[in-house]
Design a protein around this motif. Structure first.
Motif, PDB file in Angstrom:
ATOM      1  N   UNK A 139       0.833  -1.210   0.000  1.00 41.76           N
ATOM      2  CA  UNK A 139       0.000   0.000   0.000  1.00 41.76           C
ATOM      3  C   UNK A 139       0.868   1.261   0.000  1.00 41.76           C
ATOM      4  N   UNK A 140       1.841   1.333   0.911  1.00 40.68           N
ATOM      5  CA  UNK A 140       2.734   2.505   0.951  1.00 40.68           C
ATOM      6  C   UNK A 140       4.193   2.137   0.766  1.00 40.68           C
ATOM      7  N   UNK A 150       3.356   7.988  -5.838  1.00 41.33           N
ATOM      8  CA  UNK A 150       2.666   7.847  -7.128  1.00 41.33           C
ATOM      9  C   UNK A 150       1.268   8.485  -7.097  1.00 41.33           C
ATOM     10  N   UNK A 151       1.082   9.408  -6.136  1.00 45.34           N
ATOM     11  CA  UNK A 151      -0.110  10.269  -6.081  1.00 45.34           C
ATOM     12  C   UNK A 151      -1.401   9.540  -5.718  1.00 45.34           C
ATOM     13  N   UNK A 152      -1.321   8.456  -4.938  1.00 44.37           N
ATOM     14  CA  UNK A 152      -2.517   7.796  -4.430  1.00 44.37           C
ATOM     15  C   UNK A 152      -2.858   8.369  -3.054  1.00 44.37           C
ATOM     16  N   UNK A 153      -4.151   8.525  -2.791  1.00 46.52           N
ATOM     17  CA  UNK A 153      -4.588   9.037  -1.497  1.00 46.52           C
ATOM     18  C   UNK A 153      -4.686   7.900  -0.484  1.00 46.52           C
ATOM     19  N   UNK A 154      -4.032   8.087   0.653  1.00 51.56           N
ATOM     20  CA  UNK A 154      -4.056   7.100   1.735  1.00 51.56           C
ATOM     21  C   UNK A 154      -4.745   7.719   2.941  1.00 51.56           C
ATOM     22  N   UNK A 155      -5.739   7.028   3.444  1.00 47.00           N
ATOM     23  CA  UNK A 155      -6.453   7.454   4.659  1.00 47.00           C
ATOM     24  C   UNK A 155      -5.880   6.648   5.819  1.00 47.00           C
ATOM     25  N   UNK A 189      -5.009   2.986   4.610  1.00 52.12           N
ATOM     26  CA  UNK A 189      -5.981   2.410   3.672  1.00 52.12           C
ATOM     27  C   UNK A 189      -5.942   3.170   2.352  1.00 52.12           C
ATOM     28  N   UNK A 190      -5.710   2.438   1.269  1.00 62.89           N
ATOM     29  CA  UNK A 190      -5.696   3.039  -0.066  1.00 62.89           C
ATOM     30  C   UNK A 190      -7.142   3.272  -0.509  1.00 62.89           C
ATOM     31  N   UNK A 191      -7.534   4.544  -0.613  1.00 59.38           N
ATOM     32  CA  UNK A 191      -8.928   4.870  -0.915  1.00 59.38           C
ATOM     33  C   UNK A 191      -9.156   5.253  -2.381  1.00 59.38           C
TER      34      UNK A 191
END
Length: 213
Positions: free
Chosen positions: A48-49, A84-89, A110-112
């Motif tokens: 995920x990260x 890589x510009x993914x939003x993680x909550x 959590x990859x949202x």
């Protein structure tokens, strides 16, 4: 140290259960804050990260401890972007030992991104953090004191792990660089604390920070 290790390891089944319940988009990381420079001791779903065992914390001070919403040793629902510009909550809870000393952190990431196509569900899952500000209580001073104590403890542990009588100038600069990158110097009074523990002057700390930047 042995007690701390046992306490932290007791959270591994919880980490595994959390990741199993929420699936491949849910990463759980356990940090050992008695070893800040290599705090990650356990990860699950680390795709995920990309967190790896032996890495240090990233968001603990700058995003979690200094947040106005950090209370009762946890912050839930903050977000950040991956490379890589993914939003993680994310949510982070501190772990204390039997003497009430902070020894670790339990982090859920959590990859949202998949939820971005489900706007209605997204609105439920990602409320604005500012909504909680209206519910602020009078425990603000207590929270600030708690955060200051935690950061002081981190400073002490970082310097204890690395500082020694024969430490060269460049080694000191790199130690200051590490603390700067982790947000340590965002906390009021941290320069004085670091200078005292490293046996150098405040002016020297500031000169190292200027050199780094």
């Amino acid at each position: 140290m042995e007690e701390s290790k046992k306490v932290l390891e007791s959270f591994i089944p919880i980490a595994k259960a959390t990741a199993k319940m929420f699936g491949q988009n849910c990463e759980v990381v356990i940090h050992d804050l008695t070893n800040p420079q290599a705090s990650v001791i356990f990860t699950v779903n680390n795709h995920v990260t990309g967190r790896k065992i032996g890495q240090s914390f990233d968001h603990l001070v700058k995003t979690v401890l200094l947040s106005t919403d950090f209370k009762e040793d946890y912050l839930a629902g903050y977000t950040f972007l991956t490379e890589d510009n993914r939003t993680i909550r994310s949510s982070t809870s501190l772990i204390r030992d039997s003497k009430d000393k902070v020894i670790g952190a339990f982090c859920i990431n959590f990859d949202v991104e998949a939820l971005n196509q489900m706007q209605q569900f997204l609105n439920v899952m990602l409320p604005a953090q500012d909504e909680t500000l209206a519910n602020a209580t009078d425990d603000g001073n207590e929270t600030i004191e708690n955060v200051e104590a935690i950061v002081d403890q981190l400073i002490s542990q970082i310097i204890e792990n690395s500082n020694h009588s024969t430490m060269k100038r460049q080694e000191k600069i790199e130690l200051i660089r590490f603390m700067d990158e982790k947000g340590i110097f965002l906390m009021k009074g941290s320069v004085e604390k670091v200078a005292s523990l490293m046996g150098i002057s405040k002016v020297t700390v500031y000169s190292y920070l200027d050199e780094i930047k």
